[in-house]
Design a protein around this motif. Structure first.
Motif, PDB file in Angstrom:
ATOM      1  N   TRP A  35      47.858  28.133  33.451  1.00 52.61           N
ATOM      2  CA  TRP A  35      47.526  29.366  32.746  1.00 52.61           C
ATOM      3  C   TRP A  35      47.093  30.418  33.740  1.00 52.61           C
ATOM      4  CZ3 TRP A  35      43.920  27.661  28.182  1.00 52.61           C
ATOM      5  CH2 TRP A  35      44.576  26.703  27.412  1.00 52.61           C
ATOM      6  N   VAL A  36      47.431  31.655  33.457  1.00 56.79           N
ATOM      7  CA  VAL A  36      47.010  32.766  34.306  1.00 56.79           C
ATOM      8  C   VAL A  36      46.423  33.859  33.440  1.00 56.79           C
ATOM      9  CG1 VAL A  36      48.655  32.310  36.162  1.00 56.79           C
ATOM     10  CG2 VAL A  36      49.327  33.791  34.283  1.00 56.79           C
ATOM     11  N   SER A  37      45.585  34.679  34.036  1.00 53.26           N
ATOM     12  CA  SER A  37      44.984  35.777  33.294  1.00 53.26           C
ATOM     13  C   SER A  37      45.746  37.064  33.545  1.00 53.26           C
ATOM     14  CB  SER A  37      43.517  35.945  33.711  1.00 53.26           C
ATOM     15  OG  SER A  37      43.439  36.269  35.081  1.00 53.26           O
ATOM     16  N   LEU A  38      45.487  38.061  32.713  1.00 49.28           N
ATOM     17  CA  LEU A  38      46.041  39.397  32.911  1.00 49.28           C
ATOM     18  C   LEU A  38      44.900  40.319  33.273  1.00 49.28           C
ATOM     19  CD1 LEU A  38      48.415  39.728  29.855  1.00 49.28           C
ATOM     20  CD2 LEU A  38      48.994  39.051  32.159  1.00 49.28           C
ATOM     21  N   PRO A  39      45.026  41.186  34.253  1.00 55.06           N
ATOM     22  CA  PRO A  39      46.161  41.151  35.167  1.00 55.06           C
ATOM     23  C   PRO A  39      46.094  39.901  36.023  1.00 55.06           C
ATOM     24  CG  PRO A  39      44.532  42.709  35.942  1.00 55.06           C
ATOM     25  CD  PRO A  39      44.043  42.204  34.598  1.00 55.06           C
ATOM     26  N   ASN A  40      47.226  39.476  36.498  1.00 54.83           N
ATOM     27  CA  ASN A  40      47.323  38.241  37.267  1.00 54.83           C
ATOM     28  C   ASN A  40      46.691  38.447  38.640  1.00 54.83           C
ATOM     29  OD1 ASN A  40      48.084  35.949  38.583  1.00 54.83           O
ATOM     30  ND2 ASN A  40      50.254  36.420  38.618  1.00 54.83           N
ATOM     31  N   ARG A  50      52.804  34.124  32.671  1.00 56.48           N
ATOM     32  CA  ARG A  50      51.866  35.153  32.219  1.00 56.48           C
ATOM     33  C   ARG A  50      51.993  35.381  30.717  1.00 56.48           C
ATOM     34  NH1 ARG A  50      53.279  40.019  35.260  1.00 56.48           N
ATOM     35  NH2 ARG A  50      55.124  38.927  35.947  1.00 56.48           N
ATOM     36  N   ALA A  51      53.224  35.461  30.219  1.00 56.87           N
ATOM     37  CA  ALA A  51      53.444  35.698  28.785  1.00 56.87           C
ATOM     38  C   ALA A  51      52.962  34.518  27.953  1.00 56.87           C
ATOM     39  CB  ALA A  51      54.928  35.960  28.523  1.00 56.87           C
ATOM     40  N   VAL A 141      53.613  42.517  29.529  1.00 56.43           N
ATOM     41  CA  VAL A 141      54.047  41.202  29.999  1.00 56.43           C
ATOM     42  C   VAL A 141      54.938  40.519  28.961  1.00 56.43           C
ATOM     43  CG1 VAL A 141      52.119  39.712  29.242  1.00 56.43           C
ATOM     44  CG2 VAL A 141      53.330  39.194  31.349  1.00 56.43           C
ATOM     45  N   ILE A 142      54.658  40.715  27.680  1.00 57.88           N
ATOM     46  CA  ILE A 142      55.522  40.136  26.638  1.00 57.88           C
ATOM     47  C   ILE A 142      56.886  40.823  26.664  1.00 57.88           C
ATOM     48  CG2 ILE A 142      55.831  39.798  24.149  1.00 57.88           C
ATOM     49  CD1 ILE A 142      53.710  37.933  25.487  1.00 57.88           C
ATOM     50  N   ARG A 143      56.908  42.146  26.819  1.00 54.98           N
ATOM     51  CA  ARG A 143      58.184  42.878  26.925  1.00 54.98           C
ATOM     52  C   ARG A 143      59.000  42.353  28.117  1.00 54.98           C
ATOM     53  NH1 ARG A 143      60.301  47.553  25.188  1.00 54.98           N
ATOM     54  NH2 ARG A 143      58.358  48.207  24.197  1.00 54.98           N
ATOM     55  N   SER A 144      58.354  42.213  29.268  1.00 52.32           N
ATOM     56  CA  SER A 144      59.056  41.734  30.469  1.00 52.32           C
ATOM     57  C   SER A 144      59.585  40.319  30.275  1.00 52.32           C
ATOM     58  CB  SER A 144      58.119  41.777  31.675  1.00 52.32           C
ATOM     59  OG  SER A 144      57.752  43.100  31.965  1.00 52.32           O
TER      60      SER A 144
END
Length: 153
Positions: A35-40, A50-51, A141-144
């Motif tokens: 798992w990663v956080s935003l911003p990474n 990320r998503a 991030v979801i769009r990407s």
């Protein structure tokens, strides 16, 4: 999510892993290593990580087997893309007036209801509670991620 907390005794540890080790969870959340956080903070985690981390942290509390979310989606990190029940699937809770809408339309964020529900502040808003602004980092991030999808398994 994956950041370490520095305890007063100088030890740095992942908070979720520490609480799990101490027995605070009735059901272990499992390995949170990817798992990663935003911003990474590392700046190099793949967009899928990320998503999926974002969806797990912000959506899977309801959208999981036995959860209160509608539509039968499983947005937990550990669910495979096919198990998520989102890729190229027709929306079951309305299409928001988008012809040909899918829960997630691979490579096509404009026809992906999951993203549009995050972008709206109206009745179709997700998450519906505790959120009164659009999360620009999360939606980007979801769009990407959607743009990166070339198809469904």
């Amino acid at each position: 999510l994956n950041g370490n907390y520095h305890y007063p005794n100088g030890i740095a540890a992942n908070q979720i892993a520490t609480l799990d080790h101490m027995g605070y969870f009735a059901i272990s959340p499992g390995d949170t290593g990817d798992w990663v956080s935003l911003p990474n903070p590392l700046g190099n985690a793949p967009v899928a990580h990320r998503a999926r981390s974002y969806l797990h942290a912000n959506c899977s509390g309801c959208h999981r087997p036995g959860g209160t979310g509608q539509g039968g989606m499983d947005l937990r990190y550990q669910a495979s893309l096919s198990q998520m029940n989102v890729c190229d699937q027709d929306p079951t809770e309305g299409d928001m007036g988008i012809p040909g809408a899918k829960r997630i339309a691979p490579s096509d964020p404009e026809h992906s209801i999951l993203l549009h529900r995050m972008l709206t502040l109206g009745a179709y808003r997700m998450p519906p509670l505790g959120s009164h602004v659009v999360d620009s980092s999360g939606t980007q991030v979801i769009r990407s991620w959607i743009e990166s999808l070339t198809g469904c398994p």
